[in-house]
Design a protein around this motif. Structure first.
Motif, short mmCIF file in Angstrom:
data_model
loop_
_atom_site.label_atom_id
_atom_site.label_comp_id
_atom_site.label_asym_id
_atom_site.label_seq_id
_atom_site.Cartn_x
_atom_site.Cartn_y
_atom_site.Cartn_z
N SER A 174 -10.18 1.93 -0.21
CA SER A 174 -11.51 1.78 0.37
C SER A 174 -12.40 1.45 -0.71
O SER A 174 -12.54 2.16 -1.73
CB SER A 174 -12.02 2.94 1.00
N SER A 175 -13.32 0.28 -0.63
CA SER A 175 -14.43 0.06 -1.68
C SER A 175 -13.87 -0.40 -3.05
O SER A 175 -14.67 -0.30 -3.87
CB SER A 175 -15.57 1.26 -1.67
N MET A 176 -12.80 -0.72 -3.19
CA MET A 176 -12.05 -1.07 -4.45
C MET A 176 -11.34 -2.43 -4.10
O MET A 176 -10.59 -2.68 -2.93
CB MET A 176 -11.16 0.00 -5.25
N PRO A 177 -10.90 -3.25 -4.96
CA PRO A 177 -9.91 -4.31 -4.89
C PRO A 177 -8.63 -3.98 -4.35
O PRO A 177 -8.34 -2.91 -4.92
CB PRO A 177 -10.14 -5.24 -6.12
N THR A 178 -8.09 -4.78 -3.56
CA THR A 178 -6.59 -4.41 -3.37
C THR A 178 -5.87 -4.27 -4.60
O THR A 178 -6.05 -5.47 -5.38
CB THR A 178 -6.13 -5.19 -2.26
N MET A 179 -4.92 -3.55 -4.87
CA MET A 179 -3.99 -3.62 -6.05
C MET A 179 -2.47 -4.19 -5.68
O MET A 179 -1.92 -3.65 -4.62
CB MET A 179 -4.04 -2.42 -6.61
N TYR A 180 -2.00 -4.75 -6.49
CA TYR A 180 -0.49 -5.39 -6.29
C TYR A 180 0.27 -5.13 -7.33
O TYR A 180 -0.11 -4.95 -8.55
CB TYR A 180 -0.50 -6.87 -6.07
N CYS A 181 1.54 -4.66 -7.00
CA CYS A 181 2.39 -4.14 -8.20
C CYS A 181 3.83 -4.67 -8.00
O CYS A 181 4.14 -5.06 -6.72
CB CYS A 181 2.45 -2.65 -8.22
N ALA A 182 4.46 -4.87 -8.93
CA ALA A 182 6.25 -5.24 -8.86
C ALA A 182 6.73 -4.33 -10.11
O ALA A 182 5.96 -4.48 -11.13
CB ALA A 182 6.49 -6.69 -9.01
N VAL A 183 7.84 -3.82 -9.80
CA VAL A 183 8.88 -3.24 -10.74
C VAL A 183 10.15 -3.54 -10.64
O VAL A 183 10.38 -3.65 -9.44
CB VAL A 183 8.57 -1.52 -10.44
N GLN A 184 10.82 -3.80 -11.60
CA GLN A 184 12.07 -4.23 -11.67
C GLN A 184 13.00 -3.69 -12.75
O GLN A 184 12.61 -3.72 -13.82
CB GLN A 184 12.17 -5.66 -11.60
N CYS A 185 14.28 -3.31 -12.50
CA CYS A 185 15.09 -3.03 -13.51
C CYS A 185 16.35 -4.28 -13.44
O CYS A 185 16.49 -4.68 -12.17
CB CYS A 185 15.82 -1.59 -13.43
N THR A 186 17.19 -4.45 -14.33
CA THR A 186 18.34 -5.23 -14.29
C THR A 186 19.29 -4.35 -13.17
O THR A 186 19.52 -3.33 -13.28
CB THR A 186 19.06 -5.30 -15.61
N PRO A 187 19.73 -5.20 -12.15
CA PRO A 187 20.70 -4.45 -11.08
C PRO A 187 21.74 -3.86 -11.71
O PRO A 187 22.63 -3.17 -10.75
CB PRO A 187 20.91 -5.68 -10.13
#
Length: 650
Positions: A174-187
């Motif tokens: 609420s009242s803030m920019p939407t935040m996006y994230c990606a996290v990855q490890c080698t499989p």
């Protein structure tokens, strides 16, 4: 750092790209090393793009000209884009790190690394490259830290438990920019290895990316990125919605003086603001740079983030105020004390609406730190089974960390079976029901719950009894979640209780569902005999119950093990059957032990043919003259002591 700076300033590519050139030596033009590198550049892009995980490793040539390489594409891109990115990586790396035998190049959608050293045999991330947006959030710094920590922590947790070790996330605030994230490890990393790789990322983010509107932590084995715009393709794997009130704005903050800002190559639309690069710092040095004040601040943020996640995830879970629990327990009065757990005292309480509760107050000096506390709260709140204790809520206030459970009036199983004056209250019918209930609870954890849990500390004192003597497994502070693809885990920090630990866990730190099966077998023998497995007790010439049971089994004296108060209620064949099941569970080799599905089937049907068990673990522990004099007649046991063993002495 100078190499990275020059590369950014002198080679501005349309696609965001950063490189790290190694210092392990150079090769010459038209050399064998260059030919081997060319061989990998021809094969690895296709290999990575044809793999469903968009990941590949390769080796070409022989020492001293051997080349090792690794390619990883971001999990949301298609095969064609992956192939193009890795192909470009080989070309750029050989230009930007001309004739260097070791180079790593990072793009928005892939990374490529090659070296003359075998880095493929390790799971370490190496030095981390940190990138930051040069613009700050205008909202309150404390709120930003809280939300950012939650976003990174939840996304990392989801990635660890993903079979591809990749998760994208979106957080709406609420009242803030939407935040996006990606996290990855080698499989190719296990869940534990992925978690270990990512474990420093939240603190690195709070220290170096504090308040920034975007940032990345890049490494060969794991990486993280967050932005205020959608930089990945498709819908997010994880959606986090905040119900928090409006966040106050406090204006822009000043970038840290220890950070130099460089222009970042342009990113795909929507355009990203400039970014900053922080020099690669070894993980050990990074941890050393964190002051005690920073650590305390990070801990407070993590605690606040936990509270926030709990509020969102469960309407049935209550966040208690400390004043409520003080009133309910009469200020933790001694007369309301139910007992002493491994991590602190447990008190009986009564809420204002009359509901009775059990309150576990974690001692500030206890071995159960915030990690175990968080583990129990987030884990058991998601589990629902008639043979698992119900966690009603928790309290995190100041130094207080308190767990609130349903109140079970008959205390724990050890109170009855190890006390001669109480054991007669549990006849064979009730004990059999307890055995079957505990087995059903473990089967739920191992197979039927949505989380697939290994408890790691099953013992008599962690089996609570309700008003009808129905068993409920409790204390999930040491439990671990397994992904669907994992069969076992390992740790250097061995935790649990002597007397119930499987040999592979006690000696090597390897745990699995078979570790719980071993503990169940010990518990079954204790219920049958009303004797503890280990401690200051003697079973003839044996030091523990397992060895004594095996001795009786070989001689066919099954009823000799059974407590006198229930032996008259059991047939010899029934005693043999239950001892057989227990001995199957405590066999030395984990592969020889049954699953809990097999155990439940054996308990519920006399028609199931049971195999002859092999000898149990620890069965050959005997009393020798050197230790006989040290055995004292005290009614205490190591069975009830939850231990933490750190091989490095921490």
């Amino acid at each position: 750092m100078a190499i990275v700076l020059l590369a950014l300033l002198l080679f501005p590519f349309a696609d965001a790209q950063w490189q790290v050139c190694g210092n392990t030596g150079n090769y010459t033009a038209a050399s064998t090393y260059q030919a081997n590198l060319g061989q990998l550049s021809a094969s690895l892009p296709k290999k990575a793009s044809s793999n469903t995980t968009l990941f590949a490793t390769g080796t070409a040539g022989a020492v001293p000209d051997v080349v090792y390489a690794l390619a990883l594409c971001r999990g949301d891109i298609n095969a064609s884009a992956c192939k193009d990115c890795v192909t470009t990586g080989f070309q750029d790396a050989q230009q930007l790190c001309a004739f260097s035998k070791e180079a790593t190049v990072f793009y928005d959608s892939c990374l490529l690394s090659f070296s003359n050293g075998n880095f493929l045999s390790t799971t370490t991330n190496g030095g981390n490259l940190l990138l930051m947006n040069s613009q700050n959030f205008t909202e309150s710094a404390d709120f930003i830290r809280l939300f950012l920590f939650t976003l990174l922590n939840d996304t990392a947790e989801s990635a660890v438990n993903s079979s591809r070790r990749f998760t994208t996330a979106r957080m709406d605030i609420s009242s803030m920019p939407t935040m996006y994230c990606a996290v990855q490890c080698t499989p190719d990393l296990t869940a534990d290895e992925c978690a270990a790789c990512l474990q420093d990322f939240p603190q690195l983010t709070l220290q170096y990316l504090d308040g920034r509107r975007g940032g990345r932590v890049l490494g060969v084995r794991c990486n993280m990125r967050y932005e205020i715009y959608p930089f990945y393709q498709g819908d997010p794997t994880l959606r986090i919605i905040s119900l928090a009130p409006a966040v106050p704005a406090i204006g822009n903050t000043t970038p840290g003086t220890n950070v130099t800002v460089y222009p970042q190559p342009p990113l795909p639309p929507p355009a990203a603001p400039p970014a900053a690069i922080i020099p690669s710092v070894p993980a050990q040095e990074q941890r050393g740079m964190l002051s005690s004040q920073n650590r305390a601040g990070a801990n407070r943020i993590e605690e606040n983030a936990l509270v926030w996640r709990i509020e969102e995830k469960s309407s049935e879970f209550t966040l208690f105020d400390l004043s409520q629990l003080l009133e309910a327990t009469e200020n933790f009065a001694e007369e309301n004390r139910l007992g002493q757990g491994g991590f602190g005292p447990v008190y009986k309480g009564q809420l204002s609406d009359g509901q009775e509760i059990a309150v576990k107050r974690l001692a500030s000096h206890s071995g159960q730190g915030f990690t175990e506390f968080r583990n129990e709260v987030e884990l058991i709140a998601k589990l629902q089974h008639t043979n698992l204790v119900r966690l009603l809520g928790c309290c995190i206030q100041g130094e207080e960390k308190i767990l609130v459970y349903e109140y079970l009036p008959n205390k724990s199983l050890d109170f009855f079976i190890f006390d001669e004056s109480q054991s007669s209250l549990l006849n064979w019918y009730k004990r059999r029901a307890i055995i079957e209930g505990v087995a059903q609870g473990l089967l739920y954890l191992h197979k039927h719950s949505r989380l697939r849990v290994v408890h790691r500390d099953l013992k008599a004192s962690n089996i609570l009894l309700d008003q009808d003597m129905n068993p409920k497994i409790s204390d999930f502070g040491l439990a671990r979640i397994f992904s669907s693809n994992d069969t076992e885990g390992s740790t250097k920090r061995v935790v649990g209780t002597y007397g119930y630990m499987s040999p592979e866990y006690a000696s090597e730190g390897i745990y699995s569902v078979k570790s719980d099966v071993f503990s169940f077998g010990v518990l079954l023998l204790e219920i049958l005999s009303a004797k503890r497995n280990s401690g200051f007790h003697r079973y003839g010439e044996f030091l523990n119950l397992l060895g004594y049971t095996w001795h009786l089994w070989e001689e066919g004296r099954w009823l000799d093990l059974v407590e006198a108060s229930i032996s008259k209620e059991m047939h010899e064949a029934e005693a043999r059957r239950y001892i057989n099941i227990a001995l199957m569970c405590v066999q030395e080799n984990a592969d020889d032990r049954p699953t809990m599905s097999d155990v439940v089937a054996a308990l519920n049907s006399e028609s199931v043919v049971l195999p002859e068990p092999k000898h149990p673990a620890y069965f050959n522990l005997r009393v020798s003259k050197s230790v006989e004099s040290a055995i004292v007649a005290e009614t205490c046991s190591l069975n009830d002591v939850t231990i933490t063993q750190d091989p490095q002495g921490r």
